[in-house]
Design a protein around this motif. Structure first.
Motif, PDB file in Angstrom:
ATOM      1  N   GLY A   1      -9.185   0.305  10.453  1.00 11.46           N
ATOM      2  CA  GLY A   1      -9.545   0.370   9.301  1.00 11.46           C
ATOM      3  C   GLY A   1      -7.597   0.301   8.619  1.00 11.46           C
ATOM      4  N   ASN A   2      -6.687   0.379   9.622  1.00 12.10           N
ATOM      5  CA  ASN A   2      -5.324   0.579   8.717  1.00 12.10           C
ATOM      6  C   ASN A   2      -5.106  -1.141   8.430  1.00 12.10           C
ATOM      7  N   LEU A   3      -5.325  -2.398   8.806  1.00 15.45           N
ATOM      8  CA  LEU A   3      -5.366  -3.424   8.937  1.00 15.45           C
ATOM      9  C   LEU A   3      -6.121  -3.892   6.887  1.00 15.45           C
ATOM     10  N   ALA A   4      -7.781  -2.827   7.132  1.00 12.08           N
ATOM     11  CA  ALA A   4      -7.915  -3.056   5.780  1.00 12.08           C
ATOM     12  C   ALA A   4      -7.313  -2.488   4.337  1.00 12.08           C
ATOM     13  N   GLU A   5      -6.677  -1.373   4.982  1.00 13.03           N
ATOM     14  CA  GLU A   5      -5.836  -0.355   3.841  1.00 13.03           C
ATOM     15  C   GLU A   5      -4.498  -1.426   3.424  1.00 13.03           C
ATOM     16  N   ILE A   6      -3.730  -1.978   4.477  1.00 15.56           N
ATOM     17  CA  ILE A   6      -2.946  -2.797   4.424  1.00 15.56           C
ATOM     18  C   ILE A   6      -3.412  -4.047   3.572  1.00 15.56           C
ATOM     19  N   ASN A   7      -4.197  -4.704   3.653  1.00 17.08           N
ATOM     20  CA  ASN A   7      -4.847  -6.009   3.047  1.00 17.08           C
ATOM     21  C   ASN A   7      -5.003  -5.625   1.370  1.00 17.08           C
ATOM     22  N   ALA A   8      -5.701  -3.926   1.654  1.00 20.75           N
ATOM     23  CA  ALA A   8      -6.262  -4.200  -0.212  1.00 20.75           C
ATOM     24  C   ALA A   8      -4.510  -3.529  -0.272  1.00 20.75           C
ATOM     25  N   LEU A   9      -4.228  -2.607  -0.145  1.00 19.91           N
ATOM     26  CA  LEU A   9      -2.493  -2.260  -0.919  1.00 19.91           C
ATOM     27  C   LEU A   9      -1.988  -3.343  -1.381  1.00 19.91           C
ATOM     28  N   SER A  10      -1.481  -4.725  -0.113  1.00 16.85           N
ATOM     29  CA  SER A  10      -0.978  -5.461  -0.791  1.00 16.85           C
ATOM     30  C   SER A  10      -1.015  -6.152  -1.832  1.00 16.85           C
ATOM     31  N   LYS A  11      -2.690  -7.103  -1.433  1.00 19.05           N
ATOM     32  CA  LYS A  11      -3.141  -6.942  -2.625  1.00 19.05           C
ATOM     33  C   LYS A  11      -3.190  -6.689  -4.331  1.00 19.05           C
ATOM     34  N   SER A  12      -3.057  -5.158  -4.441  1.00 20.15           N
ATOM     35  CA  SER A  12      -3.104  -4.487  -5.641  1.00 20.15           C
ATOM     36  C   SER A  12      -1.442  -5.074  -5.874  1.00 20.15           C
ATOM     37  N   ILE A  13      -0.183  -5.178  -5.438  1.00 25.17           N
ATOM     38  CA  ILE A  13       0.662  -4.275  -5.351  1.00 25.17           C
ATOM     39  C   ILE A  13       1.565  -5.808  -6.501  1.00 25.17           C
ATOM     40  N   GLY A  14       0.921  -6.677  -6.181  1.00 27.99           N
ATOM     41  CA  GLY A  14       1.017  -7.794  -6.807  1.00 27.99           C
ATOM     42  C   GLY A  14       1.009  -7.172  -8.333  1.00 27.99           C
ATOM     43  N   GLN A  15      -0.235  -7.607  -8.809  1.00 34.37           N
ATOM     44  CA  GLN A  15      -1.383  -6.484  -9.854  1.00 34.37           C
ATOM     45  C   GLN A  15      -0.159  -5.780 -10.434  1.00 34.37           C
ATOM     46  N   LEU A  16      -0.177  -4.269  -9.846  1.00 42.04           N
ATOM     47  CA  LEU A  16       0.995  -3.311 -10.604  1.00 42.04           C
ATOM     48  C   LEU A  16       1.871  -3.683 -11.261  1.00 42.04           C
ATOM     49  N   MET A  17       2.966  -4.481 -10.582  1.00 41.79           N
ATOM     50  CA  MET A  17       3.995  -5.183 -11.258  1.00 41.79           C
ATOM     51  C   MET A  17       3.695  -5.908 -11.865  1.00 41.79           C
ATOM     52  N   LYS A  18       2.709  -6.563 -12.501  1.00 42.88           N
ATOM     53  CA  LYS A  18       1.838  -7.805 -13.667  1.00 42.88           C
ATOM     54  C   LYS A  18       2.313  -6.746 -14.798  1.00 42.88           C
ATOM     55  N   GLU A  19       1.494  -5.511 -14.336  1.00 46.77           N
ATOM     56  CA  GLU A  19       1.178  -4.336 -15.619  1.00 46.77           C
ATOM     57  C   GLU A  19       2.692  -3.693 -16.008  1.00 46.77           C
ATOM     58  N   GLY A  20       3.171  -3.935 -15.105  1.00 43.61           N
ATOM     59  CA  GLY A  20       4.831  -3.195 -15.254  1.00 43.61           C
ATOM     60  C   GLY A  20       4.690  -1.836 -14.182  1.00 43.61           C
ATOM     61  N   LYS A  21       3.372  -1.381 -13.927  1.00 43.17           N
ATOM     62  CA  LYS A  21       3.128   0.156 -13.724  1.00 43.17           C
ATOM     63  C   LYS A  21       4.358  -0.451 -11.946  1.00 43.17           C
ATOM     64  N   LYS A  22       5.800  -0.332 -11.990  1.00 46.29           N
ATOM     65  CA  LYS A  22       6.202  -0.564 -11.168  1.00 46.29           C
ATOM     66  C   LYS A  22       6.344   0.870  -9.938  1.00 46.29           C
ATOM     67  N   GLU A  23       6.010   2.242 -10.509  1.00 45.67           N
ATOM     68  CA  GLU A  23       6.558   3.538  -9.497  1.00 45.67           C
ATOM     69  C   GLU A  23       4.831   3.122  -8.795  1.00 45.67           C
ATOM     70  N   GLU A  24       4.240   2.689  -9.192  1.00 44.76           N
ATOM     71  CA  GLU A  24       2.860   3.090  -8.198  1.00 44.76           C
ATOM     72  C   GLU A  24       2.879   1.683  -7.279  1.00 44.76           C
ATOM     73  N   ALA A  25       3.417   0.863  -7.818  1.00 45.26           N
ATOM     74  CA  ALA A  25       3.658  -0.668  -6.941  1.00 45.26           C
ATOM     75  C   ALA A  25       4.701  -0.312  -5.738  1.00 45.26           C
ATOM     76  N   GLU A  26       6.018   0.531  -5.773  1.00 46.54           N
ATOM     77  CA  GLU A  26       6.602   0.805  -4.665  1.00 46.54           C
ATOM     78  C   GLU A  26       5.935   1.981  -3.716  1.00 46.54           C
ATOM     79  N   ALA A  27       5.069   3.214  -4.567  1.00 48.24           N
ATOM     80  CA  ALA A  27       4.373   3.559  -3.606  1.00 48.24           C
ATOM     81  C   ALA A  27       3.028   3.090  -2.510  1.00 48.24           C
ATOM     82  N   ALA A  28       2.644   1.928  -3.107  1.00 47.85           N
ATOM     83  CA  ALA A  28       1.558   0.931  -2.495  1.00 47.85           C
ATOM     84  C   ALA A  28       2.814   0.307  -1.237  1.00 47.85           C
TER      85      ALA A  28
END
Length: 425
Positions: free
Chosen positions: A49-76
């Motif tokens: 479960g942890n690995l699945a969540e880590i993979n999902a969060l890691s994929k989302s970080i780049g997208q959040l940075m592109k969208e300018g959601k730096k605070e959310e990216a840092e939280a991820a």
């Protein structure tokens, strides 16, 4: 070793079977196995479960940075770090549970077949069959250790000088008789379809664990500690380990191997009349037969192996009996065992010369010895082996039972191998 599936799906039957083998605290040990397995599985579930969540969060970080959601990216990123730290602790817990589970499984013997009789001691074994001619010797008949000295065949004292007790020196016709028996047994095995193997006499730790000689609970194996290698107690160990971590095509089964080897056993705690002469040695010669088979055919193979050994003792013209061992007298790894004993007319006692055993899937699970079915599934094999035959007590019985006024008569089947029909003074 037993599979987790066996233990979890047939818990009560496993505990009953262990009771037949007189395994102490069976219920408690099985409970610990189930608890360790549950801990391992639950921890693995959280890790996945942890690995699945880590993979999902890691994929989302780049997208959040592109969208300018730096605070959310840092939280991820922070959450990923937290999950990774948590996973390290979980991996340590899982490693601990896996080790505990493996160590527990190594302590549990095989489950006896339903055909194994109840009982605790050799007196509870069942005599299946007797055969061969009875031998009548005069009252002054000599035991083999006296005959060996009188005819200059075996020097026990010289063995003590060179090495120690239990390491005899065979001489002249005594040595030729040893070689004759080995060649006779190997030729008979070859004629019965067994492929001859010449194995190493020293094995590594993995091989000892594979066939169940390790852990060495009774201290019977000679251990070369500097190299962490073990002298083999039987050719069963190296020959069966040929198939460790191997997937065999179903069409190749049954596999039939035979091997001659010297065997080495410390025989710790052995003393008294049972160790006199050739009755119990630290080094001895033996021809072993080994089979790898499918579960549905392994008991047919067992019967064929029993018939093969019986044919050998018949050809040696020895009185014999076949015993079905009770649960308490079986080896740690065996599911069912038949012992062959020959009668020593001079000692007036039965001498064990062979054990023929079916281990079912117990050794194969340790070895990861599997076969691939026609529909591409992999299943655990069954392993079997038997002494065909061990030489020391065979030789003892041959010397004692065939003593005459003219000398020691050689059975007809051995004459072509040794080149003489009588041992004279």
């Amino acid at each position: 070793m037993l599979t987790i599936k066996q233990i979890t799906e047939n818990t009560e039957a496993v505990i009953r079977g262990l009771g037949k083998k007189h395994f102490k605290n069976a219920g408690e040990v099985i409970e610990r196995v189930i608890a360790a397995n549950d801990k391992r599985r639950n921890t693995q579930g959280v890790l996945d479960g942890n690995l699945a969540e880590i993979n999902a969060l890691s994929k989302s970080i780049g997208q959040l940075m592109k969208e300018g959601k730096k605070e959310e990216a840092e939280a991820a990123k922070s959450k990923v770090s937290e999950l990774k730290e948590n996973s390290k602790a979980l991996e340590a817990t899982m490693s601990e549970a896996t080790t505990e589970l493996q160590e527990l499984l190594y302590t549990i013997p095989n489950i006896p077949s339903e055909m194994v009789p109840e009982g605790k001691t050799p007196e509870d074994n069942v005599v299946e069959h007797t055969g061969g001619k009875e031998v009548e010797l005069p009252a002054d008949a000599k035991p083999h250790w006296e005959l060996a000295k009188e005819y200059d065949l075996i020097d026990f004292e010289l063995g003590v000088k060179i090495t120690g007790a239990g390491f005899p020196v065979y001489k002249g016709k005594g040595a030729r008789l040893q070689r004759s028996l080995i060649n006779f047994f190997l030729d008979e095995a070859r004629d019965a379809g067994y492929l001859e193997i010449e194995p190493p006499y020293v094995v590594n730790e993995a091989s000892g664990y594979g066939t169940g000689q390790l852990p060495d609970k009774e201290g019977q194996m000679y251990h070369a500690t500097e190299d962490n290698l073990y002298l083999i107690p039987t050719a069963e160990v190296p020959v069966t380990n040929i198939y460790r971590d191997v997937i065999i095509d179903e069409k190749e089964l049954p596999i039939k191997n035979c091997a001659y080897s010297a065997c080495f056993r410390r025989e710790a705690g052995s003393y008294g009349k049972d160790v006199r002469g050739l009755n119990r040695l630290h080094q001895f010669n033996k021809v072993e037969i080994v089979r790898i088979d499918k579960p549905e055919h392994s008991y047919e193979s067992l019967n064929e192996m029993i018939a093969h050994v019986e044919n050998l003792v018949k050809k040696l013209e020895l009185p014999y009996r076949i015993l079905r061992l009770c649960g308490g007298d079986m080896s740690f790894t065996s599911a069912i065992t038949f012992d062959f004993e020959v009668y020593s007319a001079a000692q007036k006692r039965w001498l064990e010369v062979s054990s023929v055993s079916n281990f079912e899937s117990y050794q194969a699970n340790r070895l990861k010895c599997r076969y691939r079915t026609a529909d591409k599934k992999t299943e655990l094999c069954h392993t079997l082996n038997g002494s065909a035959l061990a030489l020391p007590r065979i030789l003892a019985a041959l010397l004692e039972n065939n003593q005459t006024d003219e000398g020691i008569r050689i059975p007809e089947a051995l004459i072509p191998y040794c080149g003489f029909d009588m041992i004279s003074k």
